[in-house]
Scaffold this active site. Structure first.
Site, short mmCIF file in Angstrom:
data_model
loop_
_atom_site.label_atom_id
_atom_site.label_comp_id
_atom_site.label_asym_id
_atom_site.label_seq_id
_atom_site.Cartn_x
_atom_site.Cartn_y
_atom_site.Cartn_z
N ARG A 72 10.48 -1.54 11.81
CA ARG A 72 9.30 -1.32 12.65
C ARG A 72 9.20 -2.41 13.71
O ARG A 72 9.46 -3.57 13.43
CB ARG A 72 8.04 -1.29 11.77
CG ARG A 72 7.76 0.08 11.21
CD ARG A 72 6.69 0.11 10.16
NE ARG A 72 5.47 -0.64 10.46
CZ ARG A 72 4.40 -0.67 9.66
NH1 ARG A 72 4.41 0.03 8.53
NH2 ARG A 72 3.34 -1.37 9.97
N LYS A 105 0.84 -1.22 0.00
CA LYS A 105 0.00 0.00 0.00
C LYS A 105 0.87 1.26 0.00
O LYS A 105 0.62 2.19 -0.76
CB LYS A 105 -0.93 0.02 1.23
CG LYS A 105 -1.90 -1.15 1.28
CD LYS A 105 -2.85 -1.04 2.46
CE LYS A 105 -2.18 -1.15 3.81
NZ LYS A 105 -1.55 -2.46 4.09
N ARG A 136 -1.04 -9.61 12.82
CA ARG A 136 -1.61 -8.55 11.96
C ARG A 136 -2.40 -9.16 10.81
O ARG A 136 -3.44 -8.63 10.41
CB ARG A 136 -0.47 -7.67 11.41
CG ARG A 136 0.12 -6.75 12.47
CD ARG A 136 1.50 -6.23 12.08
NE ARG A 136 1.50 -5.43 10.88
CZ ARG A 136 2.60 -5.12 10.20
NH1 ARG A 136 3.79 -5.55 10.61
NH2 ARG A 136 2.52 -4.38 9.11
N ARG A 167 11.96 -5.24 5.61
CA ARG A 167 11.60 -3.83 5.33
C ARG A 167 12.38 -2.88 6.26
O ARG A 167 12.54 -3.13 7.44
CB ARG A 167 10.11 -3.60 5.55
CG ARG A 167 9.76 -2.12 5.54
CD ARG A 167 8.29 -1.85 5.46
NE ARG A 167 7.53 -2.41 6.55
CZ ARG A 167 6.20 -2.35 6.59
NH1 ARG A 167 5.53 -1.81 5.61
NH2 ARG A 167 5.56 -2.87 7.62
N ARG A 188 -10.36 0.38 8.17
CA ARG A 188 -9.89 -0.99 8.35
C ARG A 188 -10.93 -1.86 9.03
O ARG A 188 -10.68 -3.04 9.27
CB ARG A 188 -8.68 -0.93 9.26
CG ARG A 188 -7.41 -1.50 8.70
CD ARG A 188 -6.38 -1.22 9.77
NE ARG A 188 -5.17 -1.91 9.57
CZ ARG A 188 -4.11 -1.40 8.95
NH1 ARG A 188 -4.16 -0.21 8.41
NH2 ARG A 188 -3.01 -2.10 8.87
P1 G5P Z 1 0.03 0.26 8.81
O1 G5P Z 1 1.22 1.10 8.97
O2 G5P Z 1 -1.11 0.71 7.97
P2 G5P Z 1 -0.08 -2.29 7.46
O3 G5P Z 1 0.13 -3.47 8.33
O4 G5P Z 1 -1.44 -2.12 6.91
O5 G5P Z 1 0.56 -1.14 8.32
P3 G5P Z 1 2.21 -2.02 6.02
O6 G5P Z 1 2.96 -2.97 6.91
O7 G5P Z 1 2.54 -0.56 6.15
O8 G5P Z 1 0.71 -2.27 6.17
P4 G5P Z 1 2.12 -1.83 3.17
O9 G5P Z 1 2.09 -0.34 3.27
O10 G5P Z 1 0.93 -2.51 2.57
O11 G5P Z 1 2.47 -2.52 4.54
O12 G5P Z 1 3.37 -2.30 2.32
P5 G5P Z 1 4.74 -1.52 1.91
O13 G5P Z 1 5.37 -0.91 3.10
O14 G5P Z 1 4.51 -0.70 0.71
O15 G5P Z 1 5.59 -2.80 1.45
C1 G5P Z 1 6.04 -3.74 2.42
C2 G5P Z 1 7.52 -4.09 2.11
O16 G5P Z 1 7.56 -4.81 0.89
C3 G5P Z 1 8.43 -2.85 1.91
O17 G5P Z 1 9.72 -3.17 2.41
C4 G5P Z 1 8.49 -2.69 0.38
O18 G5P Z 1 9.70 -2.07 -0.05
C5 G5P Z 1 8.43 -4.17 -0.05
N1 G5P Z 1 7.84 -4.42 -1.38
C6 G5P Z 1 6.82 -3.77 -2.00
N2 G5P Z 1 6.57 -4.33 -3.19
C7 G5P Z 1 7.43 -5.38 -3.33
C8 G5P Z 1 7.67 -6.35 -4.34
O19 G5P Z 1 7.03 -6.38 -5.40
N3 G5P Z 1 8.64 -7.27 -4.09
C9 G5P Z 1 9.38 -7.27 -2.94
N4 G5P Z 1 10.32 -8.20 -2.78
N5 G5P Z 1 9.19 -6.36 -1.97
C10 G5P Z 1 8.24 -5.44 -2.16
O20 G5P Z 1 -0.58 -0.13 10.23
C11 G5P Z 1 0.24 -0.56 11.29
C12 G5P Z 1 -0.60 -0.77 12.52
O21 G5P Z 1 -1.23 0.46 12.89
C13 G5P Z 1 -2.55 0.22 13.38
C14 G5P Z 1 -2.70 -1.30 13.48
O22 G5P Z 1 -2.25 -1.70 14.75
C15 G5P Z 1 -1.75 -1.77 12.37
O23 G5P Z 1 -1.32 -3.11 12.59
N6 G5P Z 1 -3.52 0.82 12.45
C16 G5P Z 1 -4.85 0.86 12.65
N7 G5P Z 1 -5.63 0.38 13.65
C17 G5P Z 1 -6.96 0.56 13.54
N8 G5P Z 1 -7.54 1.17 12.48
C18 G5P Z 1 -6.80 1.67 11.45
N9 G5P Z 1 -7.39 2.27 10.41
C19 G5P Z 1 -5.38 1.53 11.52
N10 G5P Z 1 -4.38 1.89 10.70
C20 G5P Z 1 -3.25 1.46 11.27
MG MG Z 2 2.21 1.04 4.91
#
Ligand code: G5P
Ligand code: MG
Length: 220
Positions: A160, A19, A171, A127, A93
């Site tokens: 993180r 995302k 998660r 990451r 979410r």
């Molecule tokens: P966050 O911060 O919203 P998540 O768990 O939804 O966290 P996250 O972990 O931030 O999502 P993302 O943004 O979907 O992941 O993914 P990203 O960071 O872009 O990519 C992940 C990794 O993969 C990176 O290192 C990237 O470089 C790599 N990557 C990307 N594409 C590729 C690919 O094609 N190949 C490879 N090899 N690598 C790749 O939420 C965190 C916490 O906050 C709370 C909750 O506790 C949650 O767990 N929270 C909420 N709680 C309640 N309601 C809400 N609305 C909330 N929002 C957050």
């Molecule tokens: Mg994110």
């Protein structure tokens, strides 16, 4: 591309589905403002407020922050962006969060990144994040130019606290139980668009083409 009308989008997908990575490309290409609920929470935590400590506790245990806290935080930020086009990442979410958003704003489209859970686990443990900006790197996929440092500021990158294998499992469970019903909510509203794949570089051209089409329709 310069937007002619206000456009509001949500990006969804399991933790680590890309995302943040796809949002950075969307904001660069289409000029929407990016609002990441996780980045907002992490900046509250770094301020060490009382609410920040409650949030840290939820995040570190792989649980969602309570709906009322979350909705208040995000809707307050959106109120200050009344005349802007935005992309919401990580919110809503839960179904109550989606309803709270609907009461305040209409959403033009919801981009859903459908990436298999096996792909995700490995990504998250390698990451590295620049916390002040939310920029993300990955040792294999998009490494920083200088190991351990953010490309734009030269500041240190961190891992993180919730990217440990056990917390990632929790998660993903929270995603299945609480967030998947939101997909159904938006599907029945007719705004959900799903993109399936294991690599961001394969998914991105489809997202880009879809948004170009969608924005043309909105202007017409
Ligand atoms: P966050 O911060 O919203 P998540 O768990 O939804 O966290 P996250 O972990 O931030 O999502 P993302 O943004 O979907 O992941 O993914 P990203 O960071 O872009 O990519 C992940 C990794 O993969 C990176 O290192 C990237 O470089 C790599 N990557 C990307 N594409 C590729 C690919 O094609 N190949 C490879 N090899 N690598 C790749 O939420 C965190 C916490 O906050 C709370 C909750 O506790 C949650 O767990 N929270 C909420 N709680 C309640 N309601 C809400 N609305 C909330 N929002 C957050
Ligand atoms: Mg994110």
């Amino acid at each position: 591309m310069v937007l002619q009308r206000i456009f509001r989008a949500v990006i969804m997908g399991p933790p680590g589905s890309g995302k943040g990575t796809v949002s950075a490309r969307i904001t660069k290409t289409f000029g929407l403002s990016h609002i990441s609920s996780g980045d907002i929470l992490r900046s509250n935590i770094s301020n060490k407020s009382e609410l920040g400590l409650l949030m840290k506790c939820c995040i570190d245990q792989g649980q969602l922050v309570p709906d009322d806290v979350m909705s208040r935080l995000i809707l307050r930020d959106l109120r200050a962006m009344d005349h802007s086009s935005w992309l919401l990442d990580g919110f809503p979410r839960t179904v109550p969060q989606a309803e709270a958003l609907d009461d305040a704003h209409s959403v033009d489209t919801v981009i859903n990144l459908n990436v298999p859970f096996q792909t995700i686990k490995q990504r998250l443990t390698s990451r590295w994040t620049h916390l002040p900006s939310g920029r993300v790197y990955n040792v294999d996929f998009n490494p920083p130019k200088v190991p351990g440092l953010d490309d734009e500021t030269g500041e240190p990158l961190v891992q993180r606290d919730d990217d440990t294998p056990d917390t990632v499992t929790l998660r993903l469970k929270a995603y299945e139980n609480q967030t998947e019903p939101v997909l159904e909510y938006y599907r029945s509203n007719g705004v959900l668009e799903t993109f399936t794949g294991t690599e961001t570089n394969m998914i991105w051209p489809h997202v880009e083409a879809f948004l170009h089409k969608k924005l043309k329709q909105k202007v017409a």
